[in-house]
Design a protein around this motif. Sequence first.
Motif, PDB file in Angstrom:
ATOM      1  N   THR A 130      28.280 -39.609  63.486  1.00  0.00           N
ATOM      2  CA  THR A 130      27.212 -38.877  64.152  1.00  0.00           C
ATOM      3  C   THR A 130      27.727 -37.474  64.493  1.00  0.00           C
ATOM      4  O   THR A 130      28.931 -37.269  64.629  1.00  0.00           O
ATOM      5  CB  THR A 130      26.718 -39.616  65.414  1.00  0.00           C
ATOM      6  N   SER A 131      26.815 -36.546  64.585  1.00  0.00           N
ATOM      7  CA  SER A 131      27.245 -35.175  64.862  1.00  0.00           C
ATOM      8  C   SER A 131      26.407 -34.565  65.976  1.00  0.00           C
ATOM      9  O   SER A 131      25.336 -35.091  66.320  1.00  0.00           O
ATOM     10  CB  SER A 131      27.147 -34.323  63.595  1.00  0.00           C
ATOM     11  N   SER A 137      23.075 -36.578  66.415  1.00  0.00           N
ATOM     12  CA  SER A 137      22.141 -36.761  65.299  1.00  0.00           C
ATOM     13  C   SER A 137      21.533 -38.161  65.290  1.00  0.00           C
ATOM     14  O   SER A 137      20.503 -38.384  64.657  1.00  0.00           O
ATOM     15  CB  SER A 137      22.843 -36.471  63.967  1.00  0.00           C
ATOM     16  N   THR A 154      23.873 -32.136  67.397  1.00  0.00           N
ATOM     17  CA  THR A 154      22.768 -31.304  66.897  1.00  0.00           C
ATOM     18  C   THR A 154      22.356 -30.248  67.914  1.00  0.00           C
ATOM     19  O   THR A 154      21.752 -29.248  67.561  1.00  0.00           O
ATOM     20  CB  THR A 154      21.536 -32.165  66.562  1.00  0.00           C
ATOM     21  N   GLU A 155      22.691 -30.494  69.184  1.00  0.00           N
ATOM     22  CA  GLU A 155      22.282 -29.540  70.214  1.00  0.00           C
ATOM     23  C   GLU A 155      23.216 -29.641  71.414  1.00  0.00           C
ATOM     24  O   GLU A 155      23.648 -30.741  71.782  1.00  0.00           O
ATOM     25  CB  GLU A 155      20.842 -29.877  70.663  1.00  0.00           C
TER      26      GLU A 155
END
Lengths: 405, 64
Positions: free
Chosen positions: A210-211, A228, A213-214
Amino acid sequence: MTRRELRRIVVVGASAAGLVAAETLRREGFGGSVTVVGDELHDPYDRPPLSKQILSGAWPSERSQLRSPDDLGALDVQFRLGVAATALNLESHTVALADGHTLGYDGLIIATGVRPRRLQAADGVSGVHVMRSLDDALALRERLGADHRLVVVGAGFLGTEVAATSRALGARVTLVEPAPVPLAPVLGDQVGAVLGEMHRERGVDVRVATSVTEVLSDDGRATGVRLSDGTEVPADDVLVAIGSNPNTEWLEGSGLTLADGVVCDEYSAAATGVYAAGDVARWHNPLFGTEMRIEHRTNAAEQGVAAARNLLHPDAPRPFAPIPYFWSDQYDVKVQAYGYLRGHEEVALVDGDFAEGRFLVAYRRGDRLVGVLSVGMPPKLIHGWRKAIGSASLWHTALGNPLTV
Amino acid sequence: MRVEVDAPKCVTSGQCVMIAPDVFDQDDTGIVEILDEHPAPEKRAAVEEAAAVCPAAAIRLREE
């Protein structure tokens, strides 16, 4: 291009590679002027302790200095600190500085290092950190403490070291990694899994595949991250450790070849009378038959020595053919590796036991042994393997019939 | 010439042992040990090299 008589040597970069290059010039008897340019104001300091002893507070920042003030003074080198180089002109043999001055040179060593990649999503948000400079480490240290919530973005060696140090201070740490297994692309799945588990066992919340995103913020201050997979992780601070980019912008248009670093030959030469060393240098390593750019502390010093020598002795240059070495300290566990692990095709367990978290693995590329890595093993054990890598041993000669993992 | 080490800084890389094995060794935990505090002049080049490349900047030479 004709060779110039060496009277003035400029070293751009005042960290390990640049400092050692300057020292080597003097040790080899160079009696002309040596100027070392560095964009940070601090006297040359060491970076590996930043994520460990400096971040933990175990060391005062002076202890990370590479040389004592007396030793620096004895070098007879002019340091231009706190000023960046902004341009290189190969024809006029000059380096332009950010303060408007210009330095002429007969020989040049480029050691401008790398800088951390940043998260675009975090532009302008306070509480989002990187870990490259002493000031970076002190800024995060100021914030860390028991129950402090830290999100570490990127589970490479820097990210995992910061996670380990922060846990030891009692912080609540979440480690976010886009790959399914931390460190797997370089070290292999099994080794990465063991290291990831080591962090889980010590209470780090490890989120893989997972990364970010904000970066969530309130009034310009980070309050957490959105991933993500849709989840949100609250945080008091965020440390971004997603790799580095070489500092080569100042060389654009100079005529040097730039391709993810300053491209050099096997002697670390980028042009006649111009050499590069350390994190910024991409050179052909004849021992492995490939070009590489190595962001290891050991390489910085070794290449600083090599570049300085070859600059002084262009008629008898020595190929720079090191066996890369790195180490990492996480909790009470030492990780050590020799060789070039990237692009390996097979990993084999040659000593120890994954389940016990103490092991030594070997890496194959083609028919050659190209690397070894040990975790939690006696440090001297790995040295015997260094010789086998250095003599370009065949995989089966070195290992017999290894147990592939 | 006298060799000094700042052992608490040592990161157990063993680079010094490989460059100057007559002067440096490592204990069982990998920490540097000095075998020869006053190396002969012919060993100077190797000791200087070991000090230069030590990744912990833990080796220092003093002139006497």
